[in-house]
Design a protein around this motif. Sequence first.
Motif, PDB file in Angstrom:
ATOM      1  N   ALA A 326       0.828  -1.206   0.000  1.00  0.00           N
ATOM      2  CA  ALA A 326       0.000   0.000   0.000  1.00  0.00           C
ATOM      3  C   ALA A 326       0.863   1.257   0.000  1.00  0.00           C
ATOM      4  N   ILE A 327       2.023   1.182   0.619  1.00  0.00           N
ATOM      5  CA  ILE A 327       2.963   2.316   0.591  1.00  0.00           C
ATOM      6  C   ILE A 327       3.432   2.568  -0.842  1.00  0.00           C
ATOM      7  N   VAL A 328       3.731   1.489  -1.551  1.00  0.00           N
ATOM      8  CA  VAL A 328       4.155   1.627  -2.944  1.00  0.00           C
ATOM      9  C   VAL A 328       3.000   2.139  -3.805  1.00  0.00           C
ATOM     10  N   HIS A 329       1.792   1.649  -3.548  1.00  0.00           N
ATOM     11  CA  HIS A 329       0.618   2.137  -4.284  1.00  0.00           C
ATOM     12  C   HIS A 329       0.481   3.654  -4.159  1.00  0.00           C
ATOM     13  N   LYS A 330       0.632   4.144  -2.946  1.00  0.00           N
ATOM     14  CA  LYS A 330       0.506   5.579  -2.711  1.00  0.00           C
ATOM     15  C   LYS A 330       1.577   6.343  -3.481  1.00  0.00           C
ATOM     16  N   ALA A 331       2.790   5.802  -3.491  1.00  0.00           N
ATOM     17  CA  ALA A 331       3.872   6.452  -4.239  1.00  0.00           C
ATOM     18  C   ALA A 331       3.599   6.421  -5.742  1.00  0.00           C
ATOM     19  N   LEU A 332       3.045   5.310  -6.226  1.00  0.00           N
ATOM     20  CA  LEU A 332       2.734   5.199  -7.650  1.00  0.00           C
ATOM     21  C   LEU A 332       1.657   6.190  -8.069  1.00  0.00           C
ATOM     22  N   VAL A 333       0.637   6.332  -7.236  1.00  0.00           N
ATOM     23  CA  VAL A 333      -0.422   7.286  -7.533  1.00  0.00           C
ATOM     24  C   VAL A 333       0.142   8.706  -7.571  1.00  0.00           C
ATOM     25  N   GLY A 334       1.043   8.996  -6.616  1.00  0.00           N
ATOM     26  CA  GLY A 334       1.660  10.310  -6.610  1.00  0.00           C
ATOM     27  C   GLY A 334       2.561  10.547  -7.807  1.00  0.00           C
ATOM     28  N   LEU A 335       3.172   9.467  -8.299  1.00  0.00           N
ATOM     29  CA  LEU A 335       4.102   9.586  -9.421  1.00  0.00           C
ATOM     30  C   LEU A 335       3.371   9.660 -10.756  1.00  0.00           C
ATOM     31  N   ARG A 336       2.310   8.842 -10.899  1.00  0.00           N
ATOM     32  CA  ARG A 336       1.627   8.723 -12.187  1.00  0.00           C
ATOM     33  C   ARG A 336       0.221   9.310 -12.187  1.00  0.00           C
ATOM     34  N   GLY A 337      -0.413   9.337 -11.024  1.00  0.00           N
ATOM     35  CA  GLY A 337      -1.781   9.827 -10.958  1.00  0.00           C
ATOM     36  C   GLY A 337      -2.767   8.798 -11.461  1.00  0.00           C
ATOM     37  N   GLY A 338      -4.007   8.866 -10.932  1.00  0.00           N
ATOM     38  CA  GLY A 338      -5.054   7.965 -11.399  1.00  0.00           C
ATOM     39  C   GLY A 338      -4.853   6.533 -10.957  1.00  0.00           C
ATOM     40  N   SER A 339      -5.425   5.616 -11.720  1.00  0.00           N
ATOM     41  CA  SER A 339      -5.355   4.199 -11.388  1.00  0.00           C
ATOM     42  C   SER A 339      -3.998   3.615 -11.762  1.00  0.00           C
ATOM     43  N   ILE A 340      -3.706   2.447 -11.185  1.00  0.00           N
ATOM     44  CA  ILE A 340      -2.425   1.783 -11.418  1.00  0.00           C
ATOM     45  C   ILE A 340      -2.570   0.813 -12.586  1.00  0.00           C
ATOM     46  N   SER A 341      -1.737   0.946 -13.575  1.00  0.00           N
ATOM     47  CA  SER A 341      -1.755   0.048 -14.732  1.00  0.00           C
ATOM     48  C   SER A 341      -0.612  -0.958 -14.627  1.00  0.00           C
ATOM     49  N   PRO A 342      -0.905  -2.239 -14.837  1.00  0.00           N
ATOM     50  CA  PRO A 342       0.167  -3.244 -14.841  1.00  0.00           C
ATOM     51  C   PRO A 342       1.236  -2.953 -15.898  1.00  0.00           C
ATOM     52  N   ASN A 343       0.880  -2.216 -16.942  1.00  0.00           N
ATOM     53  CA  ASN A 343       1.848  -1.910 -17.997  1.00  0.00           C
ATOM     54  C   ASN A 343       3.001  -1.047 -17.497  1.00  0.00           C
ATOM     55  N   LEU A 344       2.814  -0.396 -16.350  1.00  0.00           N
ATOM     56  CA  LEU A 344       3.876   0.416 -15.777  1.00  0.00           C
ATOM     57  C   LEU A 344       4.937  -0.416 -15.067  1.00  0.00           C
ATOM     58  N   VAL A 345       4.574  -1.665 -14.727  1.00  0.00           N
ATOM     59  CA  VAL A 345       5.386  -2.478 -13.811  1.00  0.00           C
ATOM     60  C   VAL A 345       6.205  -3.518 -14.573  1.00  0.00           C
TER      61      VAL A 345
END
Length: 498
Positions: A326-345
Amino acid sequence: MLLTVQRSTRCLSVLSTARGLHKSALDVAEHPAPEESVTSSFGRFIQSVQPRHLSPIVLQRSKRMVLDSIGVGLLGSTTDVFELALQYCQHLYASDDISFVYGRQGVKLSPTLAAFVNGIAAHSMDFDDTWHPATHPSGAVLPALMAISDMLPNNSKPSGLDFLTAFNVGIEIQGRLMRFSNEANNIPKRFHPPSVVGTLGSAAACANLLSLDHNQSSNALAIAASLAGAPMANAATQSKPLHIGNASRLGLEAALLASRSLEASPLVLDAVPGVAGFSAFYEDYSPQPISSPDDEEHSFLLESQDIAFKRFPAHLGMHWVADAAAIVHKALVGLRGGSISPNLVQEILLRVPISKYINRPFPESEHEARHSFQFNACTALLDGEVTVQSFHPDALHRPELHALLSRVRLEHPHDNPANFNIMYSEVEVTLVSGDVLRGRCDTFYGHWRNPLSEDSLRKKFRKNAGAVLAPERVERLINAVEGLEHLDDCKPLLAQLQ
């Protein structure tokens, strides 16, 4: 009749002592009083514990356990495994259908079968509490005590304080038994602990509530030992909740059989060379007698070792990895905004303890998902949290979730043992851009070192119990449990669960 026999025995003892005053000191020395066994000390402890032995801390912590266990049991009554077990029990012949069943208005079963299905409900979603050394203590004890309380006539219901006393006896016995083994400190590999210590804890709690004497209480423990044990191979299956249901039911049956004077080994808890008793369950078992609750040095284990309450329904180990993710999720949202896409990972690295039964790369059922480091980490990466809904089929089989699962790799650092008291989890996500994001959890919110607040525990209870009860009844349950030690009898608690 029992009181008369006891008084007669004491009188005979006094007469024998008087007649034997002429014996020499040497004769006495040659026949010393036998040393009390571990098993008999436990029997005396069970008989001796009174409400006055419970400190305010123990009372408060045990009431939190009761509240949480009722809540997860009520929510658990909505599961498929609970329905299967209930239908099975309803097809069994029983002439004394007098004990309530979680979440089913008007449905009653015999006390032992009610303890069975309500115990299953408590563990059906792996949402129940966890202690250290590792076990789920409440679900094995509470359903049995409620079944007995339902069984007793209206003019003989236990007081709320007597109910809490018996509950704490059942918890204490489990904790004491597990502290006789270093093996018990770690995430289990052979036997599921609630099926072992939980069965004896249920027997002890029922023996106390039924006011059995110390010999009957010792026998109840020994009978329960013959009914205990379930293999870890059934973890992450529909059969795992049966471990808790059987512990509650069989512990109650052991106490009832002991109350009928059924005898069993007087040394079942002792370490007897060449003859395995309770030592059959733990290879490094080294028991010690338990002190009397009246001894100044005695204190209940719950006084110093608090309980972990789960925020979502999964194996306790999942809470570390979910919070780190969840800590990484929060950082990802801050970095990319919006929902998390598996294509980023590009890759997901989990640093977790070695534990085979919770290493499940591609879980196929809700029960496997509740026991999967990978699933819970990837769910938290996608959603920012893990919830009850995370294990529904639609969430379980999401394409984006499976895309992340295919990118997971595990490492097992040497400083990260499979022990709920000292383990940690790290989640390291490498993005296709080359960025690396990390999250670490050493102590999740809900762990005994960082316990849920009263507000958080009530919020969890309201959500769980509200799945099957009207809001006003949920609030009455909260009030009944929080004021349990002040109730003249436990009918106000039972009435809200009928």
